[in-house]
Design an enzyme around this catalytic site. Structure first.
Site, PDB file in Angstrom:
ATOM      1  N   TYR A  72       0.999  -0.980  -0.006  1.00 38.18           N
ATOM      2  CA  TYR A  72       0.196  -0.153  -0.025  1.00 38.18           C
ATOM      3  C   TYR A  72       0.925   1.333   0.017  1.00 38.18           C
ATOM      4  O   TYR A  72       0.659   2.165  -0.689  1.00 38.18           O
ATOM      5  CB  TYR A  72      -0.865   0.059   1.220  1.00 38.18           C
ATOM      6  CG  TYR A  72      -2.034   1.145   1.316  1.00 38.18           C
ATOM      7  CD1 TYR A  72      -3.330   0.690   0.927  1.00 38.18           C
ATOM      8  CD2 TYR A  72      -1.951   2.185   1.448  1.00 38.18           C
ATOM      9  CE1 TYR A  72      -4.413   1.820   0.684  1.00 38.18           C
ATOM     10  CE2 TYR A  72      -2.861   3.292   1.542  1.00 38.18           C
ATOM     11  CZ  TYR A  72      -3.852   3.153   0.996  1.00 38.18           C
ATOM     12  OH  TYR A  72      -5.097   3.939   0.985  1.00 38.18           O
ATOM     13  N   PHE A 124      -7.353  19.262 -24.974  1.00 33.36           N
ATOM     14  CA  PHE A 124      -8.062  18.186 -25.057  1.00 33.36           C
ATOM     15  C   PHE A 124      -9.362  18.156 -24.352  1.00 33.36           C
ATOM     16  O   PHE A 124      -9.716  18.866 -23.440  1.00 33.36           O
ATOM     17  CB  PHE A 124      -7.077  16.983 -24.637  1.00 33.36           C
ATOM     18  CG  PHE A 124      -7.753  15.523 -24.599  1.00 33.36           C
ATOM     19  CD1 PHE A 124      -7.669  15.027 -25.984  1.00 33.36           C
ATOM     20  CD2 PHE A 124      -7.966  14.830 -23.549  1.00 33.36           C
ATOM     21  CE1 PHE A 124      -8.396  13.864 -26.250  1.00 33.36           C
ATOM     22  CE2 PHE A 124      -8.522  13.658 -23.865  1.00 33.36           C
ATOM     23  CZ  PHE A 124      -8.840  13.124 -25.132  1.00 33.36           C
ATOM     24  N   ASP A 125     -10.223  17.231 -24.877  1.00 32.85           N
ATOM     25  CA  ASP A 125     -11.510  17.534 -24.509  1.00 32.85           C
ATOM     26  C   ASP A 125     -11.881  17.323 -22.803  1.00 32.85           C
ATOM     27  O   ASP A 125     -12.441  18.098 -22.024  1.00 32.85           O
ATOM     28  CB  ASP A 125     -12.937  16.963 -25.101  1.00 32.85           C
ATOM     29  CG  ASP A 125     -12.589  15.608 -25.534  1.00 32.85           C
ATOM     30  OD1 ASP A 125     -11.430  14.891 -25.040  1.00 32.85           O
ATOM     31  OD2 ASP A 125     -13.137  14.855 -26.202  1.00 32.85           O
ATOM     32  N   ASP A 215       0.526  18.853 -21.027  1.00 32.68           N
ATOM     33  CA  ASP A 215      -0.500  17.665 -21.249  1.00 32.68           C
ATOM     34  C   ASP A 215       0.221  16.872 -22.122  1.00 32.68           C
ATOM     35  O   ASP A 215       0.260  17.155 -23.283  1.00 32.68           O
ATOM     36  CB  ASP A 215      -2.034  18.406 -21.851  1.00 32.68           C
ATOM     37  CG  ASP A 215      -2.700  16.842 -21.863  1.00 32.68           C
ATOM     38  OD1 ASP A 215      -2.477  15.981 -21.489  1.00 32.68           O
ATOM     39  OD2 ASP A 215      -4.128  17.399 -22.418  1.00 32.68           O
ATOM     40  N   ALA A 217       0.391  13.520 -23.048  1.00 31.81           N
ATOM     41  CA  ALA A 217       0.098  12.036 -23.306  1.00 31.81           C
ATOM     42  C   ALA A 217       0.885  11.410 -24.584  1.00 31.81           C
ATOM     43  O   ALA A 217       1.505  10.340 -24.467  1.00 31.81           O
ATOM     44  CB  ALA A 217      -1.399  12.053 -23.808  1.00 31.81           C
ATOM     45  N   LYS A 258      -1.211   6.243 -23.650  1.00 32.08           N
ATOM     46  CA  LYS A 258      -0.687   6.609 -24.760  1.00 32.08           C
ATOM     47  C   LYS A 258       0.679   6.291 -24.808  1.00 32.08           C
ATOM     48  O   LYS A 258       1.168   5.294 -24.858  1.00 32.08           O
ATOM     49  CB  LYS A 258      -0.849   8.197 -25.103  1.00 32.08           C
ATOM     50  CG  LYS A 258      -2.231   8.870 -25.548  1.00 32.08           C
ATOM     51  CD  LYS A 258      -3.422   8.064 -24.716  1.00 32.08           C
ATOM     52  CE  LYS A 258      -4.792   8.794 -24.839  1.00 32.08           C
ATOM     53  NZ  LYS A 258      -5.142   9.949 -24.048  1.00 32.08           N
ATOM     54  N   HIS A 450     -21.864  12.309 -28.184  1.00 33.29           N
ATOM     55  CA  HIS A 450     -21.435  11.079 -28.884  1.00 33.29           C
ATOM     56  C   HIS A 450     -21.110   9.677 -28.770  1.00 33.29           C
ATOM     57  O   HIS A 450     -21.175   8.779 -29.288  1.00 33.29           O
ATOM     58  CB  HIS A 450     -19.853  11.772 -29.696  1.00 33.29           C
ATOM     59  CG  HIS A 450     -19.093  11.866 -28.338  1.00 33.29           C
ATOM     60  ND1 HIS A 450     -19.233  12.877 -27.661  1.00 33.29           N
ATOM     61  CD2 HIS A 450     -17.852  11.334 -28.126  1.00 33.29           C
ATOM     62  CE1 HIS A 450     -18.061  12.819 -26.882  1.00 33.29           C
ATOM     63  NE2 HIS A 450     -17.448  11.881 -27.166  1.00 33.29           N
TER      64      HIS A 450
END
Ligand SMILES: *Cc1c(COP(=O)(O)O)cnc(C)c1O
Length: 458
Positions: A72, A124-125, A215, A217, A258, A450
């Site tokens: 842990y 990014f969304d 960001d 990725a 990614k 979507h």
């Protein structure tokens, strides 16, 4: 003759996939209400829905899974990953999270407040979602070239410095907690940001006292583009380039699904101990204790190995050349795509592909459905369905660009699969003038429609 390029791996384990018939696909897609998210994976022959968490791990990553430490607190896997992140990115402090959006949630909980402005290249969304959820505003300062699919500009992910400075000047009336640069820029088509631009953003940010967050990725793919296309970097290794890139950042959020080359995971890393301390509290609340944060020890171990593997030309040449192999075939067939081809996906310009389909009938989704019927290939719409309705007027928002995105999972398909995708699209392109109608909405959710929308053929 010149010895041709070949993959830098051989295949040790295979996963059978089912090649369906057109009759089956006609039935399945109707049952799925013309929404590709509703298909079962067995109904898909070649799945290019996303490159997120869908790639293959190496034998070394699987071996690392077996030696994961599930303690842990203070597991050896945590320290293995911490040391790897420090050596690749140069960040002293790090928090594991269960995926990229969780990293955003934790870090933005510590940084972003109501009324704040968060400029960057196209966010990014999920990043935008986490900013807007806090009643702050994401401001897109991407260079104009990004919106012209035919421009061959090599760094369409770049931040327009004049647009950025306009925003930064709004201080102190407006609080700007950070600039966020997405590398590569997913929203503008997997397009890279140049080193020169990163450096210039950092200089401008320092002038106004605003921190810079990456960001990250697809940071390794971004480094590959710098190596291949930016003057002065041809002789540098990916690791050297990555190290310089991150010297211009104060912190990073990462979706390890990614360029971590694992199936699940994420993290935050940063320079500043006070950010680490603030974020730790949120990490413990939302993700888990600071030494595992929503990840199993074995997954942290596999991620550490994955980060080392992706930051090499061995990996990136194979990866990106496959994406370009598909993109170049489409270009050869005259199919309109976003230029230049990015790092993880080929974006087909659906408005140019189907000029007769009205924009009200979801042009890119129509192309995605027809490609599935033709070849059993699943891509994803990045267009009007994704852009959703205006929250106030409830009218459909029609984005400048309507794309069918074909995202290639890492180390997963062969170039024969890419040939199937290209041939499928070519067959459709040959009869494009016959396609004059698209789809209409039967039922949709109030936001993020979507994923669950139900459609009918017009
Ligand atoms: C995927 C992605 C995210 C979100 O990461 P998840 O792991 O899917 O939660 C954030 N930013 C970019 C640029 C991404 O590509």
């Amino acid at each position: 003759m010149e010895i041709p390029f070949a993959e830098n791996y051989k295949i040790k384990m295979v996963e059978p996939i089912y090649r369906s018939t057109r009759e089956q696909r006609v039935r399945w897609i109707a049952e799925a209400n013309y929404n590709l998210f509703n298909l079962r994976s067995e109904q898909v022959f070649i799945d290019l829905l996303t490159d997120s968490g869908t790639g293959a791990m190496s034998d070394r990553q699987w071996a690392a899974i077996m030696t994961g430490d599930e303690s842990y607190a203070g597991s050896s896997s945590y320290y293995h990953l911490k040391e790897t992140i420090r050596s690749i990115f140069g960040f002293e402090y790090f928090l594991p999270t269960h995926q990229g959006r969780a990293a955003e949630n934790v870090l933005f909980s510590a940084l972003v407040k109501e009324g704040d402005l968060v400029p960057g290249n196209s966010h990014f969304d999920t990043t935008k979602g986490h900013i807007e959820y806090r009643k702050a505003k994401a401001i897109d300062c991407t260079v104009d070239e990004a919106f012209d699919t035919e421009s061959k500009f090599p760094f369409k992910g770049n931040v327009d410095l004049a647009k950025l400075e306009e925003v930064l000047k709004l201080q102190p009336e407006k609080n700007i907690p950070a600039i966020i640069i997405t590398i590569t820029c997913n929203t503008s088509g997997g397009q890279p940001v140049s080193m020169d631009n990163m450096k210039a953003v950092k200089q401008l940010a320092d002038k106004y006292g605003v921190p810079v967050i990456y960001d990250s990725a697809r940071f390794a793919e971004n480094a590959w583009f710098i190596q291949q296309k930016e003057e002065g970097f041809a002789g540098k290794t990916i690791r050297e380039i990555v190290s310089e890139m991150f010297s211009y950042a104060d912190a990073m959020t990462m979706s390890s699904k990614k360029d971590g080359a694992v199936n699940i995971g994420g993290f935050i890393a940063m320079k500043d101990v006070s950010w680490y301390e603030k974020a730790s509290t949120f990490n413990i609340m939302y993700e888990g204790f600071v030494t595992y944060g929503g990840m199993a020890g074995r997954d942290m171990n596999a991620l550490a190995v994955g980060l080392n593997e992706v930051t090499t030309n061995d990996f990136l040449d194979t990866r990106i050349k496959q994406v370009h192999y598909l993109g170049d075939q489409l270009i050869e067939y005259g199919i309109p795509v976003q230029h230049p081809i990015g790092g993880h996906a080929v974006f087909v310009d659906a408005k140019k592909f189907f000029p007769h389909v009205p924009k009200e009938e979801f042009v890119a989704q129509t192309l995605a459905i027809i490609l599935y019927l033709e070849a059993g290939v699943r891509g994803v719409e990045v267009g009007t369905l994704l852009a959703d309705r205006d929250p106030e007027t409830r009218d459909n928002r029609y984005p400048k660009l309507e794309f069918l995105r074909l995202a290639i999972p890492r180390r997963t398909y062969t170039n024969n699969h890419m040939d199937v995708v290209a041939a499928g699209l070519k067959n459709i392109y040959d009869i494009r003038d016959e396609i004059r109608t698209g789809l209409r909405i039967r039922k949709e959710a109030p936001i993020m429609r979507h994923f669950t929308v139900q459609l009918d053929k017009v």
